[in-house]
Structures are given as structure tokens and as C-alpha cells.
Design an enzyme around this catalytic site. Sequence first.
Site, short mmCIF file in Angstrom:
data_model
loop_
_atom_site.label_atom_id
_atom_site.label_comp_id
_atom_site.label_asym_id
_atom_site.label_seq_id
_atom_site.Cartn_x
_atom_site.Cartn_y
_atom_site.Cartn_z
N LEU A 1 -85.00 51.98 -15.62
CA LEU A 1 -84.27 52.89 -14.59
C LEU A 1 -83.28 51.67 -13.35
O LEU A 1 -83.77 51.11 -13.47
CB LEU A 1 -85.12 53.73 -13.95
CG LEU A 1 -85.94 54.99 -14.53
CD1 LEU A 1 -86.95 55.48 -13.52
CD2 LEU A 1 -84.83 56.23 -15.10
N GLU B 1 -86.21 39.59 -7.83
CA GLU B 1 -87.47 40.37 -7.97
C GLU B 1 -88.59 41.01 -7.11
O GLU B 1 -88.74 41.59 -6.47
CB GLU B 1 -87.47 41.20 -9.61
CG GLU B 1 -87.34 42.64 -9.86
CD GLU B 1 -88.42 42.76 -11.76
OE1 GLU B 1 -87.18 41.82 -12.15
OE2 GLU B 1 -88.70 43.84 -11.43
P1 ATP Z 1 -89.32 46.63 -15.11
O1 ATP Z 1 -89.82 46.81 -13.18
O2 ATP Z 1 -90.48 46.75 -15.63
O3 ATP Z 1 -87.72 45.91 -15.56
P2 ATP Z 1 -88.12 49.26 -14.00
O4 ATP Z 1 -87.65 48.92 -13.14
O5 ATP Z 1 -87.01 50.15 -14.96
O6 ATP Z 1 -88.50 48.84 -15.25
P3 ATP Z 1 -89.86 51.79 -12.89
O7 ATP Z 1 -88.47 52.54 -12.87
O8 ATP Z 1 -90.68 51.54 -11.86
O9 ATP Z 1 -89.38 50.27 -14.48
O10 ATP Z 1 -90.48 52.98 -14.11
C1 ATP Z 1 -89.56 53.27 -15.91
C2 ATP Z 1 -91.19 53.78 -15.99
O11 ATP Z 1 -90.61 55.18 -15.12
C3 ATP Z 1 -90.62 54.57 -17.86
O12 ATP Z 1 -91.36 53.90 -18.30
C4 ATP Z 1 -90.88 55.62 -17.02
O13 ATP Z 1 -92.56 55.75 -17.73
C5 ATP Z 1 -91.23 56.51 -16.10
N1 ATP Z 1 -89.80 57.27 -15.49
C6 ATP Z 1 -90.59 58.38 -14.37
N2 ATP Z 1 -89.04 58.87 -14.09
C7 ATP Z 1 -88.27 58.20 -15.33
C8 ATP Z 1 -87.21 59.35 -15.56
N3 ATP Z 1 -86.00 60.38 -15.23
N4 ATP Z 1 -86.70 58.68 -16.71
C9 ATP Z 1 -87.34 57.48 -17.53
N5 ATP Z 1 -88.58 57.40 -17.61
C10 ATP Z 1 -88.79 57.59 -15.63
MG MG Z 2 -88.28 47.65 -12.62
#
Ligand code: ATP
Ligand code: MG
Length: 265
Positions: free
Chosen positions: A11, A71
Site C-alpha cells: 500500500l 524509511e
Molecule cells: P512494507 O512496509 O512491508 O513494504 P507496506 O508499507 O505496503 O509494506 P502496510 O501498508 O503497513 O505495508 O501493510 C500492508 C498490509 O496491510 C497488507 O499485507 C494487508 O494485510 C493489510 N491491508 C490493510 N488494508 C488493506 C487493503 N485495502 N488492501 C490490501 N491490504 C491491506
Molecule cells: Mg511500510
Amino acid sequence: MKIGIDAGGTLIKVAYIDDEGRSFERWPSAQVDALIDRLNAEHTDDLIYLTGGKSAYMAEKLKHHEAISVEFEATYRGLLKLMKEQDVRLGHFIYLNVGTGTSFHYAGPSGQQRVAGSGVGGGTLIGLSTLLAGVHDYDSIIHLATQGNRDEIDLKVHHIYAGRPTPIPGDLTASNFGNVLSGEVSKLQPADKVQAVIGLVAETVTAIGISLAEGFETDDIVFIGSTLLDNTVMKDIINRYAGLKDARAHIIHNGEYSGALGAIL
Ligand code: ATP
Ligand code: MG
């Protein structure tokens, strides 16, 4: 306007700050190019601050940006701001960013240090739920999980001790998914399976957090990351598990926007 962007593996978190206040927005990382097009078309006069795994990619394609932050440092700055706003005052603590994977940090007088990482995180929650129950949409998974029961799937300590005194709380999970061969598996519903998947993720990351907290001599464990979003099953497990070990879990509201906020600070 200032725009902070934390472009993660799953995300992209966006924070917009101007004189009138602050707002947040989430984009799937798969739509990064659409976000870049929007920023290039509609935010030509705004200051853009980037962080996260996909920040270098965004910086290449954006017409302009102010800065890219590391980050872990950006997330820490944003987290401290949110904790202050929410009156969570802790001397030193462990914090977990439960994102696609999970990273573990110690925060003390001289700032933060990353002290562990695990591939078990939000990506695991979605991946295993898809494989085991055929549900891949995050909101569907977390709502379905509230209706499930993982008793036939997980092996608890009291199952092994079979009524005899247990050296650790009997209600602790001895083995996630370890009861499958003895439980009544044919009766299992998708809701039970996704609840057990959330149990596996929540208990794994919390157990690591608790061990780190013991090692760093603190009782306080702070949780951030989109994996906690509206995830009542996960939050309940975290609170119960931490409580069993006499640790204090603090789940920060809007914690998933720590990186986006901190990129601006
Ligand atoms: P990283 O920091 O590891 O690169 P990220 O910053 O994308 O990943 P977060 O956004 O903190 O990680 O969390 C991603 C997780 O949040 C997904 O794997 C899922 O379990 C959950 N999640 C919550 N809302 C959503 C959504 N709308 N779509 C997809 N995943 C979601
Ligand atoms: Mg992250």
C-alpha cells in the site's frame, strides 16, 4: 500544501498537510503509476516528500519532489508525533511495523534501531487466506475472521497437558495449526481458517515483540502498520497475548501513516 508519501510493498500511504489540517489516503502499490500521474497533473505547486521501498521509483517518475527519507527514520519521526498526539508517553519501548512483512525496532534515548525482522506479516495474512480459504480481499478476510473459531485448528498448551497442571498458561497456543490432524477438520469453514491465519500472524509477531521487550528491559510494545487496520481479531489476540506475558500493547491510531507523516517532518 505538503504531501508525505510512504510507498510500501502493498500500500502507498499519503498524508496531505496544509493550513486547514491533515488528511490521509491509501492507494494499492499496484496503482503507483496512477498516483504519480495524479501528482504530476494536480499537485505541481505542492511539496512532495517520499519514503518507503518504492520511493526511488516514484522519485524517478515525478516531475518534482523535495526529499527522500530513509524509511525507518521517517516512520520513527511520524510515530513519535502520533504517540504524542494520542498521549502515549513511554520512556523506551519496542515497536513493530506490521506491514507486508514485519520489522521490529527498539526506541530509546538515542533514537531507534531496527532489531529484528520477520517475513510473517500482512502479506502472509493475505497469501495464506487466499490459499486456504479462497478469500483474497483484505476487508473480506478480516470481517470473515470475526465469525470464525480456530479451536479445531490450533493446538493449545492445555491440549498437550490434558488436564494436568501446565508450566505456562494453558490457553497459550502450543502450535499454530498443530491441532489439524486431531481436530474435526471436515467441519472447518473459511471463517475458521482465516481466523487461524490471523492467529498465526498475530501470535508470531507478538511473541517476537515480547521477547525483544524482555531483552531490552521494557514492558511496552507499540504496534503500527496497515495489517492492524479494522482488524479486531488481530488486535484482540495482540492484547490478550501481551497481557498473558505481563507486557503492555499499544496500538496507535493511524499508525500506518507514521512513515508518510514522518517523511514531511
Ligand atoms: P512494507 O512496509 O512491508 O513494504 P507496506 O508499507 O505496503 O509494506 P502496510 O501498508 O503497513 O505495508 O501493510 C500492508 C498490509 O496491510 C497488507 O499485507 C494487508 O494485510 C493489510 N491491508 C490493510 N488494508 C488493506 C487493503 N485495502 N488492501 C490490501 N491490504 C491491506
Ligand atoms: Mg511500510
